[in-house]
Design a protein around this motif. Structure first.
Motif, short mmCIF file in Angstrom:
data_model
loop_
_atom_site.label_atom_id
_atom_site.label_comp_id
_atom_site.label_asym_id
_atom_site.label_seq_id
_atom_site.Cartn_x
_atom_site.Cartn_y
_atom_site.Cartn_z
N ASP A 292 0.84 -1.21 0.00
CA ASP A 292 0.00 0.00 0.00
C ASP A 292 0.87 1.25 0.00
OD1 ASP A 292 -2.37 -1.35 -0.05
OD2 ASP A 292 -2.71 -1.25 2.13
N ARG A 293 1.93 1.19 0.78
CA ARG A 293 2.82 2.35 0.92
C ARG A 293 3.74 2.51 -0.28
NH1 ARG A 293 5.03 0.51 5.22
NH2 ARG A 293 7.11 0.10 4.40
N ASN A 294 4.12 1.37 -0.86
CA ASN A 294 5.13 1.36 -1.93
C ASN A 294 4.73 0.33 -2.98
OD1 ASN A 294 7.44 1.51 -3.46
ND2 ASN A 294 8.81 0.65 -1.92
N PRO A 295 3.92 0.71 -3.98
CA PRO A 295 3.40 -0.25 -4.96
C PRO A 295 4.47 -1.06 -5.67
CG PRO A 295 2.29 1.87 -5.18
CD PRO A 295 3.42 2.07 -4.21
N ARG A 296 5.70 -0.52 -5.77
CA ARG A 296 6.78 -1.25 -6.44
C ARG A 296 7.09 -2.58 -5.75
NH1 ARG A 296 12.53 -1.38 -6.22
NH2 ARG A 296 13.45 -1.67 -8.26
N ALA A 297 6.74 -2.67 -4.46
CA ALA A 297 7.03 -3.88 -3.70
C ALA A 297 6.12 -5.05 -4.06
CB ALA A 297 6.91 -3.59 -2.19
N ARG A 298 5.06 -4.78 -4.81
CA ARG A 298 4.04 -5.81 -5.06
C ARG A 298 4.62 -7.08 -5.69
NH1 ARG A 298 0.76 -2.87 -7.47
NH2 ARG A 298 -0.75 -2.57 -5.81
N SER A 299 5.50 -6.91 -6.65
CA SER A 299 6.01 -8.09 -7.37
C SER A 299 7.38 -8.57 -6.86
CB SER A 299 6.10 -7.77 -8.87
OG SER A 299 6.91 -6.63 -9.07
N ALA A 300 7.88 -7.96 -5.80
CA ALA A 300 9.23 -8.29 -5.31
C ALA A 300 9.28 -9.67 -4.67
CB ALA A 300 9.70 -7.24 -4.33
N LYS A 301 10.33 -10.41 -5.02
CA LYS A 301 10.59 -11.71 -4.38
C LYS A 301 12.05 -11.69 -3.90
CE LYS A 301 7.31 -14.91 -6.49
NZ LYS A 301 6.29 -13.90 -6.77
N LEU A 302 12.22 -11.91 -2.62
CA LEU A 302 13.54 -11.82 -2.00
C LEU A 302 14.04 -13.21 -1.64
CD1 LEU A 302 15.78 -10.01 -0.67
CD2 LEU A 302 14.44 -10.13 1.43
N ARG A 303 15.23 -13.55 -2.14
CA ARG A 303 15.84 -14.84 -1.81
C ARG A 303 17.20 -14.61 -1.15
NH1 ARG A 303 13.02 -19.14 -4.09
NH2 ARG A 303 11.58 -18.53 -5.75
N ILE A 304 17.50 -15.42 -0.16
CA ILE A 304 18.74 -15.29 0.61
C ILE A 304 19.48 -16.61 0.62
CG2 ILE A 304 19.72 -14.71 2.89
CD1 ILE A 304 16.96 -13.28 3.44
N ALA A 305 20.79 -16.56 0.38
CA ALA A 305 21.62 -17.77 0.38
C ALA A 305 22.92 -17.50 1.13
CB ALA A 305 21.92 -18.21 -1.06
N GLU A 306 23.55 -18.59 1.55
CA GLU A 306 24.81 -18.46 2.31
C GLU A 306 25.87 -19.36 1.65
OE1 GLU A 306 24.68 -18.07 6.70
OE2 GLU A 306 25.85 -19.93 6.69
N LYS A 307 27.09 -18.86 1.59
CA LYS A 307 28.21 -19.66 1.06
C LYS A 307 28.56 -20.75 2.06
CE LYS A 307 32.25 -20.17 -1.36
NZ LYS A 307 33.27 -19.14 -1.38
N TRP A 308 28.72 -21.97 1.56
CA TRP A 308 29.08 -23.10 2.43
C TRP A 308 30.42 -22.84 3.11
CZ3 TRP A 308 25.83 -27.09 3.38
CH2 TRP A 308 24.80 -27.32 2.47
#
Length: 308
Positions: A292-308
């Motif tokens: 609602d505050r920031n329409p650009r966030a609607r389609s955002a997908k955040l993925r997080i990974a770590e180096k072994w």
């Protein structure tokens, strides 16, 4: 042009938490833009001129450089280059390994809202769409010079346009009489073939396809991701935010398998040969309040990974 003219950082807290910041660590923001994420990273690094904490930021947009210059901080290093050159510039600054890398993919609100850049369907302008003004390929060249089969492929693959073959044929026919130079020229061609009531979405899909082609966005993302395991320290984090399924699929597959097919290779003993492990089982998405505050966030997908 200051950072306030750029979008509000999407999923700011989730990105910062995902990086698992160490006060004396070395971090990279490969999509600096208005500097929203970078400012928060700097706030959490060790303060002072003698700090071991360091932030390297990449952006090929000249306006982003002005935003970086406005941050008077010796811990910040601005690199005026595309993030496909990540490893080369880290070596240039004598950095072998970093503790975290953040990438907020996609186009900034600032770029969309600058009419002369030609990214938006809302303003008439030359068909440009270059993220970097030093690039030679423009959307105008793609539309007027590419053969029909190549246009068909771009619209189908990058824009997932429903009638991609027909559209490619129509554009090739239209440009015979008069070249298609501006946003409005292109929209006039598209108008007849857009599904009724869904014109805006149709225009957006075609413009997305052109932007991806002009800026080699998917090839750039692949080049960047393959360098990440080489420059991340063990335990270092990769945080990537994507805005359409083509980007997200590349990120997901690379995190899962270390390649873009998504097939995990194994050694003779059955151990998986992949450099990263996923921290997020599913992508993190913005809350309804943030959208609602920031329409650009609607389609955002955040993925997080770590180096072994």
């Amino acid at each position: 042009m200051t950072g306030s003219n750029y979008h509000e950082p999407v999923l700011l807290q989730a990105c910062i938490e995902g990086l698992n910041l160490k006060p004396g660590g070395t971090y990279v923001d490969v999509t600096f833009g208005g500097g929203g994420h970078s400012r928060e990273i700097l706030r959490q690094l060790q303060p002072g001129p003698d700090s071991e904490g360091r932030l390297i930021v990449f952006d090929q947009d000249p306006d982003a450089r002005a935003n970086a210059d406005a941050i008077d901080d010796p811990r910040l290093t601005f690199v005026a280059a595309n993030f496909r050159h990540l490893k080369r510039y880290l070596r240039l600054y004598k950095i072998d390994y970093v503790d975290g890398i953040l990438a907020d993919l996609g186009i900034s609100s600032h770029q969309i809202d600058t009419p002369e850049r030609g990214f938006s369907t809302r303003f008439d302008a030359d068909l440009d769409m270059r993220m970097s003004q030093s690039g030679e390929l423009t959307a105008r060249k793609v539309i007027n010079d590419y053969p029909e089969d190549q246009l068909h492929k771009i619209f189908g693959m990058y824009g997932e346009v429903i009638n991609a073959r027909t559209l490619a044929s129509v554009i090739v026919s239209s440009r015979v009489n008069r070249s298609i130079e501006t946003v409005n020229d292109l929209k006039a061609v598209l108008q007849r073939y857009a599904p009724r009531g869904k014109e805006y979405k149709y225009f957006a899909q075609v413009f997305q396809a052109l932007r991806i082609e002009v800026n080699q966005e998917l090839a750039t993302l692949e080049e960047f991701l393959t360098q990440v395991p080489e420059v991340l320290a063990p335990g270092g984090r990769l945080v990537v935010m994507s805005y359409h399924s083509l980007e997200d699929r590349l990120v997901k597959n690379f995190i899962r398998s270390g390649n873009f097919r998504g097939d995990v290779e194994k050694d003779l003993y059955g151990n998986e040969l992949k450099p990263l492990q996923s921290i997020t089982r599913k992508p993190i998405e913005a809350s309804a309040e943030e959208v609602d505050r920031n329409p650009r966030a609607r389609s955002a997908k955040l993925r997080i990974a770590e180096k072994w």
